[in-house]
Design a protein around this motif. Sequence first.
Motif, PDB file in Angstrom:
ATOM      1  N   GLU A  72       0.672  -1.124  -0.179  1.00 33.15           N
ATOM      2  CA  GLU A  72      -0.058  -0.095   0.026  1.00 33.15           C
ATOM      3  C   GLU A  72       0.809   1.327   0.081  1.00 33.15           C
ATOM      4  O   GLU A  72       0.564   2.169  -0.609  1.00 33.15           O
ATOM      5  CB  GLU A  72      -0.958   0.049   1.087  1.00 33.15           C
ATOM      6  N   THR A  75       3.419   1.670  -3.398  1.00 24.75           N
ATOM      7  CA  THR A  75       2.438   2.086  -4.682  1.00 24.75           C
ATOM      8  C   THR A  75       2.093   3.703  -4.538  1.00 24.75           C
ATOM      9  O   THR A  75       1.428   4.100  -5.393  1.00 24.75           O
ATOM     10  CB  THR A  75       1.442   1.296  -4.737  1.00 24.75           C
TER      11      THR A  75
ATOM     12  N   LEU B 160     -13.813   3.811  -4.126  1.00 27.48           N
ATOM     13  CA  LEU B 160     -12.788   3.903  -2.867  1.00 27.48           C
ATOM     14  C   LEU B 160     -13.390   4.436  -1.552  1.00 27.48           C
ATOM     15  O   LEU B 160     -12.737   5.425  -1.070  1.00 27.48           O
ATOM     16  CB  LEU B 160     -11.875   5.037  -3.525  1.00 27.48           C
ATOM     17  N   TYR B 162     -13.293   2.714   1.084  1.00 25.98           N
ATOM     18  CA  TYR B 162     -12.277   2.132   1.922  1.00 25.98           C
ATOM     19  C   TYR B 162     -12.987   1.078   3.013  1.00 25.98           C
ATOM     20  O   TYR B 162     -12.423   0.667   3.795  1.00 25.98           O
ATOM     21  CB  TYR B 162     -11.393   3.070   3.030  1.00 25.98           C
ATOM     22  N   HIS B 177      -5.849  -7.634   1.183  1.00 24.74           N
ATOM     23  CA  HIS B 177      -5.905  -6.548   0.132  1.00 24.74           C
ATOM     24  C   HIS B 177      -6.082  -5.241   0.729  1.00 24.74           C
ATOM     25  O   HIS B 177      -6.195  -5.173   2.163  1.00 24.74           O
ATOM     26  CB  HIS B 177      -7.447  -6.912  -0.680  1.00 24.74           C
ATOM     27  N   GLY B 178      -5.873  -4.160  -0.077  1.00 18.92           N
ATOM     28  CA  GLY B 178      -5.894  -3.035   0.424  1.00 18.92           C
ATOM     29  C   GLY B 178      -5.812  -2.252  -0.693  1.00 18.92           C
ATOM     30  O   GLY B 178      -6.250  -2.217  -2.082  1.00 18.92           O
ATOM     31  N   VAL B 179      -5.707  -0.725  -0.538  1.00 14.22           N
ATOM     32  CA  VAL B 179      -5.868   0.288  -1.786  1.00 14.22           C
ATOM     33  C   VAL B 179      -4.160   0.537  -2.038  1.00 14.22           C
ATOM     34  O   VAL B 179      -3.355   0.819  -1.245  1.00 14.22           O
ATOM     35  CB  VAL B 179      -6.140   1.765  -0.843  1.00 14.22           C
ATOM     36  N   LEU B 180      -4.165   0.412  -3.259  1.00 15.38           N
ATOM     37  CA  LEU B 180      -2.973   0.480  -3.992  1.00 15.38           C
ATOM     38  C   LEU B 180      -3.036   1.559  -4.835  1.00 15.38           C
ATOM     39  O   LEU B 180      -3.832   2.017  -5.360  1.00 15.38           O
ATOM     40  CB  LEU B 180      -2.407  -0.937  -4.898  1.00 15.38           C
ATOM     41  N   GLY B 181      -1.753   2.198  -4.942  1.00 13.98           N
ATOM     42  CA  GLY B 181      -1.583   3.405  -5.925  1.00 13.98           C
ATOM     43  C   GLY B 181      -2.015   4.612  -5.238  1.00 13.98           C
ATOM     44  O   GLY B 181      -2.635   4.420  -4.330  1.00 13.98           O
ATOM     45  N   ARG B 182      -2.499   5.669  -5.944  1.00 13.27           N
ATOM     46  CA  ARG B 182      -2.828   6.819  -5.432  1.00 13.27           C
ATOM     47  C   ARG B 182      -3.828   7.586  -6.400  1.00 13.27           C
ATOM     48  O   ARG B 182      -3.610   7.417  -7.817  1.00 13.27           O
ATOM     49  CB  ARG B 182      -1.902   7.862  -4.708  1.00 13.27           C
ATOM     50  N   GLY B 183      -4.386   8.755  -5.926  1.00  8.68           N
ATOM     51  CA  GLY B 183      -5.156   9.395  -6.880  1.00  8.68           C
ATOM     52  C   GLY B 183      -6.357   8.569  -7.646  1.00  8.68           C
ATOM     53  O   GLY B 183      -6.689   7.623  -7.031  1.00  8.68           O
ATOM     54  N   ASP B 184      -6.479   9.191  -8.920  1.00 14.57           N
ATOM     55  CA  ASP B 184      -7.574   8.314  -9.513  1.00 14.57           C
ATOM     56  C   ASP B 184      -7.174   7.163 -10.127  1.00 14.57           C
ATOM     57  O   ASP B 184      -7.925   6.349 -10.547  1.00 14.57           O
ATOM     58  CB  ASP B 184      -8.273   9.144 -10.394  1.00 14.57           C
ATOM     59  N   ALA B 186      -5.855   5.026  -7.830  1.00 20.85           N
ATOM     60  CA  ALA B 186      -5.846   4.211  -6.712  1.00 20.85           C
ATOM     61  C   ALA B 186      -7.010   2.857  -6.986  1.00 20.85           C
ATOM     62  O   ALA B 186      -8.108   3.323  -7.540  1.00 20.85           O
ATOM     63  CB  ALA B 186      -6.250   5.045  -5.557  1.00 20.85           C
ATOM     64  N   GLY B 189      -6.749  -3.804  -4.154  1.00 21.76           N
ATOM     65  CA  GLY B 189      -6.199  -5.060  -4.840  1.00 21.76           C
ATOM     66  C   GLY B 189      -5.249  -5.590  -3.672  1.00 21.76           C
ATOM     67  O   GLY B 189      -5.324  -5.383  -2.674  1.00 21.76           O
ATOM     68  N   THR B 190      -4.546  -6.742  -4.420  1.00 23.69           N
ATOM     69  CA  THR B 190      -3.775  -7.493  -3.402  1.00 23.69           C
ATOM     70  C   THR B 190      -2.414  -7.471  -3.880  1.00 23.69           C
ATOM     71  O   THR B 190      -1.612  -7.970  -3.371  1.00 23.69           O
ATOM     72  CB  THR B 190      -4.026  -9.111  -3.669  1.00 23.69           C
ATOM     73  N   TYR B 191      -1.999  -6.736  -4.761  1.00 22.46           N
ATOM     74  CA  TYR B 191      -0.775  -6.279  -5.597  1.00 22.46           C
ATOM     75  C   TYR B 191      -0.228  -7.725  -6.020  1.00 22.46           C
ATOM     76  O   TYR B 191       0.036  -7.753  -7.253  1.00 22.46           O
ATOM     77  CB  TYR B 191       0.279  -5.804  -4.262  1.00 22.46           C
ATOM     78  N   ILE B 192       0.136  -8.666  -5.328  1.00 17.00           N
ATOM     79  CA  ILE B 192       0.666 -10.004  -5.847  1.00 17.00           C
ATOM     80  C   ILE B 192      -0.425 -10.827  -5.858  1.00 17.00           C
ATOM     81  O   ILE B 192      -1.358 -10.530  -5.233  1.00 17.00           O
ATOM     82  CB  ILE B 192       1.781 -10.505  -5.070  1.00 17.00           C
TER      83      ILE B 192
ATOM     84  N   SER C 354      -3.107  14.213  -6.083  1.00 19.03           N
ATOM     85  CA  SER C 354      -3.942  13.901  -5.408  1.00 19.03           C
ATOM     86  C   SER C 354      -4.050  12.560  -4.517  1.00 19.03           C
ATOM     87  O   SER C 354      -3.625  11.577  -5.449  1.00 19.03           O
ATOM     88  CB  SER C 354      -5.165  14.053  -6.094  1.00 19.03           C
ATOM     89  N   GLY C 356      -6.351  10.859  -3.424  1.00 19.25           N
ATOM     90  CA  GLY C 356      -7.494   9.876  -4.224  1.00 19.25           C
ATOM     91  C   GLY C 356      -8.415   9.459  -3.088  1.00 19.25           C
ATOM     92  O   GLY C 356      -9.349   8.545  -3.264  1.00 19.25           O
ATOM     93  N   ARG C 362     -10.263  13.432  -6.030  1.00 20.22           N
ATOM     94  CA  ARG C 362      -9.720  12.327  -6.873  1.00 20.22           C
ATOM     95  C   ARG C 362     -10.387  12.310  -8.595  1.00 20.22           C
ATOM     96  O   ARG C 362      -9.863  12.441  -9.134  1.00 20.22           O
ATOM     97  CB  ARG C 362     -10.358  10.943  -6.272  1.00 20.22           C
TER      98      ARG C 362
END
Lengths: 191, 335, 446
Positions: A72, A75, B160, B162, B177-184, B186, B189-192, C354, C356, C362
């Motif tokens: 988290e 990324t 989103l 949460y 799982h969680g929130v990955l990436g950011r902004g729009d 984001a 996902g589980t990443y792997i 942002s 998000g 966002r």
Amino acid sequence: MEPTTAPAKPQFSEAAKAEIARICKQYPEERRKSALLPVLHIAQAEFGGWVSPEVQDLVAEVLGLAPIEVYEVSTFYTMFNLKPVGKHVLEICRTGPCMLRGSDELTAHLERITGAKVGGAPSEDGLFTLKEVECLAACGFAPIVQVREKYYEQLDTQEAVDAMLLELRNQVHRPALPWEENGLPNALANN
Amino acid sequence: MAKITFDGIEVEVPDGTTILNAARQIGGSIVPPAMCYYTPLKGSGGKCRACLVRVAAGSAKDPRPMPKLVASCVTPVQDGMIVENTTSEQVMDVRKGIVEMLLINHPLDCPVCDQAGECDLQNFAYEHGVSTTRYVEERRTFEKIDIGPLIQLHMTRCILCYRCVYTADQLTDKRVHGVLGRGDAAEIGTYIENIIDNDFSGNVIDVCPVGALTDKTFRFKQRVWFTKPVNAHRDCENEKCGGRVVLWYKGKDVLRVTARKDEYGEVKEWICNTCRFDKKETADWTIEGPAHIDRSSVISANHYELPVVNPQVIADLPESSIRDLEQNPPMKLGN
Amino acid sequence: MGRKLLTEHINVEGIETLEVYRKHGGYRSVEKAIKTMTPDEVVEEVKKSGLRGRGGAGFPTGMKWSFLAKPEGVPRYLVCNADESEPGTFKDRQLMSKLPHLLIEGMITSSYALGANTSYIYIRGELLYVLRILEKAIAEAYAAGYLGKNILGSGYDLDLYVHPGGGAYICGEETALLESLEGKRGNPRNKPPFPAVQGLYARPTVVNNVESIAAVPVIVNEGGEEYAKIGVGRSTGTKLISACGHLNKPGIYEIELGLPVEEFIYSDEYCGGIWKGRELKAVVAGGSSVPILPKELILKTAAGENRLMTYESLSDGGFVTGTMLGSGGFIAMDETTCIVRNTWNFSRFYHHESCGQCSPCREGTGWLEKVLHRLEYGHGRMEDIDLLVSVAKQIEGNTICPLGEAAAWPVAAAVRHFREEFEWHVTNAKDAVQPGAVFPGKAVLV
Ligand SMILES: Cc1cc2nc3c(=O)[nH]c(=O)nc-3n(C[C@H](O)[C@H](O)[C@H](O)COP(=O)(O)O)c2cc1C
Ligand code: SF4
Ligand code: SF4
Ligand code: FES
Ligand code: FES
């Protein structure tokens, strides 16, 4: 050919382990997670300029976190490279003040002479990855490129750009970090 | 205790109560909509901005209005506070704007979405939306990811909020799982590659306000309004699970099992994955009787138009949805 | 020549070492505060100085300090905001890399005033090289007894650490910064609770900008009243201005608040005028998030008075004809600058940065960027211009943190003052997309 085996689990060098221990002491015992960003920086320096899922899992293990807590974070922040990179990552500032002083032209120029594309794979010789970033807090000395911990400023002449590239091409390995003994990067000591 | 005036109605609530919960004590149509706040989940709220209200007077002590609209779900009341929701034109206007923002990147694929009929976004858009979209840019899309055999993730529908992350954090012992990436960019996902599977992981389906997380074991996929909800319980072996559920029937078949929810769509008691995914025979359950679904929805309000969102809002369906629609035409009503 | 309170010795050889720094009067404020003043007396001096936060919002520092909750037995923290990422701002980096001990001295004196026994400097991750400089200087300060247990025999303990970010502008927002310092994603928190009550690790916390902290030693040494004599009205003291863009002499300037903008731009003591002998077109005076002003309005207010470098004068005219001092990131644009391109560039920045979390920001920042991108690349429609204003308005004021406003204001102001240039991008799209194309018309002044 040797029979293929599963890739060895990454391990931090002794020097890096000591540095991580020092950093962990900066935060309350029960707030170990606070060390995540500094430790990710160490990991990226140790393991070739990027953090693979395996390296991130190692970071999680060292700090006692669930792997997803590391994903988290890695990324969210732009400094962590999640894919393999060339030997040198050229981070070119593209924001307003740098654009006013020629960052678009600088980017085009760097793409031409390195053969790498912004956001794409490293150059064919494996030397350079080009990455566009936002304002680096050096706007008065624009345009700027950051490579690891070093800022190259006022890259608005061919000579300045050439000097930067020459310096980078001549680097056999990355500059050592303060905690690395003998001035040898751990990545080397590791092998 | 603190006394506040909400849309002209006085209500007294314990100190520390949020404006939203004070309004819920009054109940009815003055209650602000909530797309991310979820009472049972600690830390939730504040994100979607659907519940913004105007504080016309901060408190008896300091009766100045608050300079900005505030999120009613996370703002505590003060004695003497005066709040405007439906009585404020500004609030209504801003809410329209929030609907628009939530929809610009939404696929609007309600006709093929399992959540249609019980979707908070659909209801929110129906009640507060405007009738045209001004968005002509390309909509955001995501790579499909597989999170296991029980739960289906459609990231493009995610708003989103949460909630599913808090659920996994607070209910299960290992969040993957969680929130990955950011902004729009984001995304949930589980990443792997990983499977969301844990005794209580199925609850993420119930908390998801949209069709981003749905039940993969939902048998014979049916529109919810063709199914009949029935309250039931069983003696669940899992000590943390009360075993009190809603069974959704089509004829004699249990199509899916969910937790029971209150009128605000909040789960009253979490249920375990065994009850949810493995007990799909009537014989597994003690039947209590028909479930009364309190929540107002597009469906319960008798808006049976298809597709089930304010039809003008989706005047220009995105390409991907039109394609889905052609391959998967919506059922005709009455069949 | 204005007084230099922070940067007087910035070019002295070896000033980054404790020895040389002390030779030039360094660490006097620590001695004075810890040995001769109570913490509250230090807070009182800072209040008297009228110092306003230098990170952007301009909130009075002394007042912020007096809001800090002090429950018995609960540790409290001072966190220095060295995230410096507002485009156009580069003063903190210079200050920290050249005068590390000034910040450290300020942190010690301020921590003493607040009763903090652990303090952090949160520095943006890109500045790891500055982190190394600070850590070296901190080690010197420990060795000299200015940090650690029982400082100068007073019984006061303080540990000071530097924490790097990971690349995220939003971590400059104080609650996102605290989240980041806790090892999490930089998602700003809902307020209340405010950091003064529940900040780092849910404990009372003060967050201050580097430059605010660096002003504390001078205030303690010379007294708050002396400091307040510099400047104009409620804009007291000196301010570091990061001057960049199309100027002859971009760089950091410490100015006395109250300097006329015209003098700052054109005098040889400061920026030395516009490069290449060109005309000034517009200025963004306080970092990329403040409203852009055309030349005429940055030099003089709508009422025809000389614009001064003060919080009040720059905001004269509100958002219609004024702007803000903000972080002091002063971006000058010459007559060849394309306002549409520049606005798109800033919008891309906010879209990229942002976090998000909340829907208006966002979704809205991306929408703004996409519309501006179309306009800049010749695919704009006339109605897009009002759409921009409307979307900006839908974001502004409705978000968790002020990044929403930061994204909305530059767009709204650019359309307000340069509407004809936007229209020209629609009507003359073919010309406008040519590299180096220059809009032939004029800015709107009201
Ligand atoms: C999006 C955003 C970015 C910010 N970036 C910074 C920053 O880089 N540095 C800074 O000192 N303050 C920044 N701030 C302001 C801080 O939230 C905070 O007000 C400031 O650090 C307080 O310090 P001061 O009172 O000394 O100015 C930012 C605020 C926002 C909303
Ligand atoms: S998947 Fe559903 S519950 Fe999870 S964040 Fe998205 S909308 Fe909310
Ligand atoms: S306004 Fe933007 S940056 Fe701030 S919390 Fe909301 S999404 Fe995040
Ligand atoms: S804009 Fe490039 S360093 Fe600030
Ligand atoms: S419900 Fe309050 S912000 Fe989402």
